[in-house]
Design a protein around this motif. Structure first.
Motif, PDB file in Angstrom:
ATOM      1  N   PRO A   1     -29.619 -18.186 -23.487  1.00 12.01           N
ATOM      2  CA  PRO A   1     -30.632 -17.926 -22.463  1.00 12.01           C
ATOM      3  C   PRO A   1     -30.067 -18.033 -21.046  1.00 12.01           C
ATOM      4  O   PRO A   1     -28.933 -18.473 -20.849  1.00 12.01           O
ATOM      5  CB  PRO A   1     -31.688 -19.012 -22.724  1.00 12.01           C
ATOM      6  CG  PRO A   1     -31.007 -20.055 -23.515  1.00 12.01           C
ATOM      7  CD  PRO A   1     -29.891 -19.386 -24.265  1.00 12.01           C
ATOM      8  N   SER A   2     -30.855 -17.642 -20.091  1.00 16.06           N
ATOM      9  CA  SER A   2     -30.420 -17.616 -18.699  1.00 16.06           C
ATOM     10  C   SER A   2     -30.062 -19.021 -18.191  1.00 16.06           C
ATOM     11  O   SER A   2     -30.758 -19.987 -18.473  1.00 16.06           O
ATOM     12  CB  SER A   2     -31.555 -17.037 -17.851  1.00 16.06           C
ATOM     13  OG  SER A   2     -31.115 -16.903 -16.544  1.00 16.06           O
ATOM     14  N   GLY A   3     -28.941 -19.094 -17.465  1.00 13.57           N
ATOM     15  CA  GLY A   3     -28.583 -20.352 -16.805  1.00 13.57           C
ATOM     16  C   GLY A   3     -27.837 -21.353 -17.657  1.00 13.57           C
ATOM     17  O   GLY A   3     -27.612 -22.483 -17.232  1.00 13.57           O
ATOM     18  N   VAL A   4     -27.393 -20.967 -18.863  1.00 16.87           N
ATOM     19  CA  VAL A   4     -26.691 -21.940 -19.720  1.00 16.87           C
ATOM     20  C   VAL A   4     -25.198 -21.995 -19.437  1.00 16.87           C
ATOM     21  O   VAL A   4     -24.493 -22.849 -19.969  1.00 16.87           O
ATOM     22  CB  VAL A   4     -26.891 -21.665 -21.233  1.00 16.87           C
ATOM     23  CG1 VAL A   4     -28.301 -22.017 -21.658  1.00 16.87           C
ATOM     24  CG2 VAL A   4     -26.524 -20.244 -21.593  1.00 16.87           C
ATOM     25  N   GLY A   5     -24.683 -21.067 -18.630  1.00 11.84           N
ATOM     26  CA  GLY A   5     -23.263 -21.118 -18.297  1.00 11.84           C
ATOM     27  C   GLY A   5     -22.430 -20.033 -18.958  1.00 11.84           C
ATOM     28  O   GLY A   5     -21.213 -20.178 -19.092  1.00 11.84           O
ATOM     29  N   LYS A   6     -23.060 -18.933 -19.336  1.00 14.83           N
ATOM     30  CA  LYS A   6     -22.318 -17.878 -20.048  1.00 14.83           C
ATOM     31  C   LYS A   6     -21.140 -17.362 -19.225  1.00 14.83           C
ATOM     32  O   LYS A   6     -20.036 -17.194 -19.734  1.00 14.83           O
ATOM     33  CB  LYS A   6     -23.265 -16.720 -20.428  1.00 14.83           C
ATOM     34  CG  LYS A   6     -24.337 -17.125 -21.434  1.00 14.83           C
ATOM     35  CD  LYS A   6     -25.169 -15.948 -21.885  1.00 14.83           C
ATOM     36  CE  LYS A   6     -26.021 -15.358 -20.780  1.00 14.83           C
ATOM     37  NZ  LYS A   6     -27.060 -16.285 -20.258  1.00 14.83           N
ATOM     38  N   GLU A   7     -21.393 -17.126 -17.936  1.00 15.13           N
ATOM     39  CA  GLU A   7     -20.316 -16.594 -17.106  1.00 15.13           C
ATOM     40  C   GLU A   7     -19.192 -17.623 -16.937  1.00 15.13           C
ATOM     41  O   GLU A   7     -18.012 -17.280 -16.896  1.00 15.13           O
ATOM     42  CB  GLU A   7     -20.865 -16.183 -15.731  1.00 15.13           C
ATOM     43  CG  GLU A   7     -19.772 -15.622 -14.842  1.00 15.13           C
ATOM     44  CD  GLU A   7     -20.298 -14.684 -13.763  1.00 15.13           C
ATOM     45  OE1 GLU A   7     -21.481 -14.322 -13.791  1.00 15.13           O
ATOM     46  OE2 GLU A   7     -19.491 -14.324 -12.887  1.00 15.13           O
ATOM     47  N   LEU A   8     -19.595 -18.889 -16.884  1.00 20.76           N
ATOM     48  CA  LEU A   8     -18.598 -19.949 -16.738  1.00 20.76           C
ATOM     49  C   LEU A   8     -17.677 -19.984 -17.966  1.00 20.76           C
ATOM     50  O   LEU A   8     -16.456 -20.131 -17.840  1.00 20.76           O
ATOM     51  CB  LEU A   8     -19.344 -21.271 -16.601  1.00 20.76           C
ATOM     52  CG  LEU A   8     -18.697 -22.365 -15.788  1.00 20.76           C
ATOM     53  CD1 LEU A   8     -18.353 -21.891 -14.397  1.00 20.76           C
ATOM     54  CD2 LEU A   8     -19.613 -23.588 -15.740  1.00 20.76           C
ATOM     55  N   TYR A   9     -18.253 -19.844 -19.157  1.00 19.63           N
ATOM     56  CA  TYR A   9     -17.439 -19.825 -20.376  1.00 19.63           C
ATOM     57  C   TYR A   9     -16.501 -18.616 -20.369  1.00 19.63           C
ATOM     58  O   TYR A   9     -15.342 -18.714 -20.760  1.00 19.63           O
ATOM     59  CB  TYR A   9     -18.311 -19.827 -21.637  1.00 19.63           C
ATOM     60  CG  TYR A   9     -18.916 -21.183 -21.919  1.00 19.63           C
ATOM     61  CD1 TYR A   9     -18.148 -22.199 -22.490  1.00 19.63           C
ATOM     62  CD2 TYR A   9     -20.219 -21.474 -21.573  1.00 19.63           C
ATOM     63  CE1 TYR A   9     -18.674 -23.462 -22.721  1.00 19.63           C
ATOM     64  CE2 TYR A   9     -20.768 -22.739 -21.804  1.00 19.63           C
ATOM     65  CZ  TYR A   9     -19.990 -23.725 -22.377  1.00 19.63           C
ATOM     66  OH  TYR A   9     -20.502 -24.971 -22.588  1.00 19.63           O
ATOM     67  N   ALA A  10     -17.020 -17.482 -19.904  1.00 17.60           N
ATOM     68  CA  ALA A  10     -16.192 -16.278 -19.849  1.00 17.60           C
ATOM     69  C   ALA A  10     -14.998 -16.503 -18.917  1.00 17.60           C
ATOM     70  O   ALA A  10     -13.858 -16.163 -19.236  1.00 17.60           O
ATOM     71  CB  ALA A  10     -17.032 -15.089 -19.385  1.00 17.60           C
ATOM     72  N   ARG A  11     -15.269 -17.110 -17.760  1.00 14.55           N
ATOM     73  CA  ARG A  11     -14.188 -17.373 -16.803  1.00 14.55           C
ATOM     74  C   ARG A  11     -13.164 -18.348 -17.368  1.00 14.55           C
ATOM     75  O   ARG A  11     -11.969 -18.225 -17.143  1.00 14.55           O
ATOM     76  CB  ARG A  11     -14.756 -17.937 -15.489  1.00 14.55           C
ATOM     77  CG  ARG A  11     -15.437 -16.880 -14.646  1.00 14.55           C
ATOM     78  CD  ARG A  11     -15.926 -17.459 -13.327  1.00 14.55           C
ATOM     79  NE  ARG A  11     -16.723 -16.474 -12.609  1.00 14.55           N
ATOM     80  CZ  ARG A  11     -16.215 -15.533 -11.817  1.00 14.55           C
ATOM     81  NH1 ARG A  11     -14.912 -15.483 -11.616  1.00 14.55           N
ATOM     82  NH2 ARG A  11     -16.996 -14.657 -11.234  1.00 14.55           N
ATOM     83  N   LEU A  12     -13.661 -19.326 -18.118  1.00  7.76           N
ATOM     84  CA  LEU A  12     -12.760 -20.319 -18.695  1.00  7.76           C
ATOM     85  C   LEU A  12     -11.830 -19.665 -19.724  1.00  7.76           C
ATOM     86  O   LEU A  12     -10.627 -19.959 -19.766  1.00  7.76           O
ATOM     87  CB  LEU A  12     -13.574 -21.443 -19.352  1.00  7.76           C
ATOM     88  CG  LEU A  12     -12.772 -22.648 -19.817  1.00  7.76           C
ATOM     89  CD1 LEU A  12     -12.118 -23.339 -18.629  1.00  7.76           C
ATOM     90  CD2 LEU A  12     -13.669 -23.647 -20.553  1.00  7.76           C
ATOM     91  N   ILE A  13     -12.399 -18.787 -20.544  1.00 10.39           N
ATOM     92  CA  ILE A  13     -11.568 -18.081 -21.531  1.00 10.39           C
ATOM     93  C   ILE A  13     -10.474 -17.295 -20.804  1.00 10.39           C
ATOM     94  O   ILE A  13      -9.300 -17.348 -21.159  1.00 10.39           O
ATOM     95  CB  ILE A  13     -12.428 -17.124 -22.395  1.00 10.39           C
ATOM     96  CG1 ILE A  13     -13.369 -17.942 -23.282  1.00 10.39           C
ATOM     97  CG2 ILE A  13     -11.539 -16.212 -23.246  1.00 10.39           C
ATOM     98  CD1 ILE A  13     -14.403 -17.099 -24.005  1.00 10.39           C
ATOM     99  N   HIS A  14     -10.876 -16.592 -19.747  1.00  9.43           N
ATOM    100  CA  HIS A  14      -9.903 -15.815 -18.971  1.00  9.43           C
ATOM    101  C   HIS A  14      -8.824 -16.725 -18.378  1.00  9.43           C
ATOM    102  O   HIS A  14      -7.627 -16.456 -18.508  1.00  9.43           O
ATOM    103  CB  HIS A  14     -10.628 -15.056 -17.860  1.00  9.43           C
ATOM    104  CG  HIS A  14      -9.700 -14.408 -16.878  1.00  9.43           C
ATOM    105  ND1 HIS A  14      -9.008 -13.258 -17.175  1.00  9.43           N
ATOM    106  CD2 HIS A  14      -9.334 -14.765 -15.616  1.00  9.43           C
ATOM    107  CE1 HIS A  14      -8.250 -12.931 -16.134  1.00  9.43           C
ATOM    108  NE2 HIS A  14      -8.436 -13.827 -15.175  1.00  9.43           N
ATOM    109  N   GLU A  15      -9.264 -17.809 -17.767  1.00  6.29           N
ATOM    110  CA  GLU A  15      -8.323 -18.733 -17.110  1.00  6.29           C
ATOM    111  C   GLU A  15      -7.301 -19.325 -18.061  1.00  6.29           C
ATOM    112  O   GLU A  15      -6.191 -19.647 -17.663  1.00  6.29           O
ATOM    113  CB  GLU A  15      -9.093 -19.890 -16.473  1.00  6.29           C
ATOM    114  CG  GLU A  15      -9.180 -19.778 -14.992  1.00  6.29           C
ATOM    115  CD  GLU A  15      -9.780 -21.022 -14.364  1.00  6.29           C
ATOM    116  OE1 GLU A  15      -9.728 -22.110 -14.970  1.00  6.29           O
ATOM    117  OE2 GLU A  15     -10.304 -20.881 -13.257  1.00  6.29           O
ATOM    118  N   ARG A  16      -7.737 -19.524 -19.311  1.00 13.44           N
ATOM    119  CA  ARG A  16      -6.820 -20.150 -20.262  1.00 13.44           C
ATOM    120  C   ARG A  16      -6.023 -19.120 -21.050  1.00 13.44           C
ATOM    121  O   ARG A  16      -5.251 -19.478 -21.933  1.00 13.44           O
ATOM    122  CB  ARG A  16      -7.606 -21.018 -21.238  1.00 13.44           C
ATOM    123  CG  ARG A  16      -8.255 -22.181 -20.547  1.00 13.44           C
ATOM    124  CD  ARG A  16      -8.596 -23.239 -21.555  1.00 13.44           C
ATOM    125  NE  ARG A  16      -9.266 -24.349 -20.924  1.00 13.44           N
ATOM    126  CZ  ARG A  16      -9.983 -25.239 -21.584  1.00 13.44           C
ATOM    127  NH1 ARG A  16     -10.115 -25.117 -22.892  1.00 13.44           N
ATOM    128  NH2 ARG A  16     -10.558 -26.224 -20.948  1.00 13.44           N
TER     129      ARG A  16
END
Ligand SMILES: Nc1ncnc2c1ncn2[C@@H]1O[C@H](COP(=O)(O)OP(=O)(O)OP(=O)(O)O)[C@@H](O)[C@H]1O
Ligand SMILES: [Mg+2]
Length: 322
Positions: free
Chosen positions: A33-48
């Motif tokens: 759902p909205s606001g759970v951090g989906k984009e943050l997880y995506a960025r973390l995958i990219h960063e690692r």
């Protein structure tokens, strides 16, 4: 640097999935759902991932008109259409060697879904008006706050694209299903915004803390973050009580009021007993979780119940992740 906080089992499981997804260069579908951090997880995958040195390009598919999809993603050659004077590179080219994050992927019209599928399968695309195909090396991570399988069943989303995107499925549950994450997140946001606004942090009355830990957070982590910001702006340095909290009125089922808990002799004994026990269990769980700042293991230990049994009870009362 992406900073993802939490201490629930769900959080730990998600971080494991992130590590797995980061080491293998495959598509990831993030649902929640909205606001759970989906984009943050995506960025973390990219960063690692091995692509970390290259770009992470977010695309909001919901904001892209159908007729502009190809142009935005694949770009165009000058003269491709009226007004196209110069060669403009698309987002796919910008994300070369990096990650393309397709947010709200459910919103893509069927015509764009076909093009996206072909692009993912062939790793090639043709900019509008160009005669040659262009090779591309990007990693696709998609996100949606709908049930994409349901969308596919309803005929709004292509099944083949759904399965192509969902090589690694990442389900991020709402905050209300992982109440253990509330305390560390709150602490984190208070510290961050105290520093940012240059204000002393806030303290809480017991009642305010209880409310924060049991509130269902319909806007999830984003709502919690905004709550922390508000508290620092409005009450920095002060002690916060329940009435200061900027929370929405709760539609959620409250435990029955005290007089309803007293067994009514008019009611069949078993029925009355069941109701009282249920209300007691729920209140007990909530209070002990608050007392242990959402730490389930500690609350279970203090209650003398086995952790698994305690957790099962929480689940029955809808107080935890599924
Ligand atoms: N576990 C977490 N730790 C720290 N910050 C978090 C965490 N989860 C979410 N956030 C923060 O919450 C806010 C919302 O996160 P994000 O934008 O990634 O949500 P989303 O799932 O993409 O929401 P939407 O579907 O509305 O786009 C962001 O400011 C993000 O940094
Ligand atoms: Mg988002």
């Amino acid at each position: 640097m992406v900073d993802i906080l939490g201490r629930s089992r769900t959080h730990v499981r998600l971080l494991d999935m992130v590590s797995a997804a980061a080491t293998h260069d495959v598509e990831v579908l993030i649902q929640g759902p909205s606001g759970v951090g989906k984009e943050l997880y995506a960025r973390l995958i990219h960063e690692r991932s091995q692509r970390a040195a290259h770009a992470f390009i977010p695309v909001n598919c919901g904001a892209l008109p159908a007729e502009l999809f190809e142009n935005e993603l694949f770009g165009h050659q000058s003269g491709a259409f009226t007004g196209a004077r110069t060669r403009t590179q698309g987002l796919v080219a910008e994300a070369e060697h990096g990650t393309l994050f397709l947010d709200e992927v459910d919103a893509l019209p069927l015509s764009a879904q076909v093009k996206l599928l072909r692009f993912i399968q062939q790793k090639e695309y043709r900019p509008l008006g160009a005669s040659r195909m262009q090779h591309s090396d990007v990693r696709i991570i998609a996100a949606t706050n709908t049930d994409l399988l349901q969308e596919a069943r309803a005929g709004h989303f292509r099944f083949d694209l759904f399965f192509r995107l969902r090589v690694v499925p990442l389900e991020v549950p709402p905050l209300s299903e992982r109440p253990e994450d509330i305390a560390p997140l709150l602490e984190h946001f208070l510290l961050r915004y105290a520093a940012e606004y240059g204000r002393p942090t806030v303290t809480f009355s017991d009642a305010a803390l209880e409310r924060l830990y049991t509130y269902p957070w319909p806007g999830n982590v984003r709502e919690l973050e905004n709550c922390a910001r508000f508290l620092l702006c409005a009450h920095g340095g002060a002690r916060v009580d329940v009435s200061d909290l900027p929370l929405l009125p709760e539609p959620r089922r409250e435990p029955p009021p005290a007089d309803a808990v007293v067994p009514a002799w008019r009611e069949p004994f078993q029925e009355a007993k069941r109701r009282v026990v249920e209300a007691f269990e729920r209140a007990y769980l909530q209070e002990s979780l608050v007392a242990h700042a959402g730490n389930i293991a500690a609350a279970a230990r203090a209650s003398g119940k086995h952790r698994r049994a305690f957790f099962e009870l929480m689940r029955r009362h809808g107080l935890t992740e599924r």
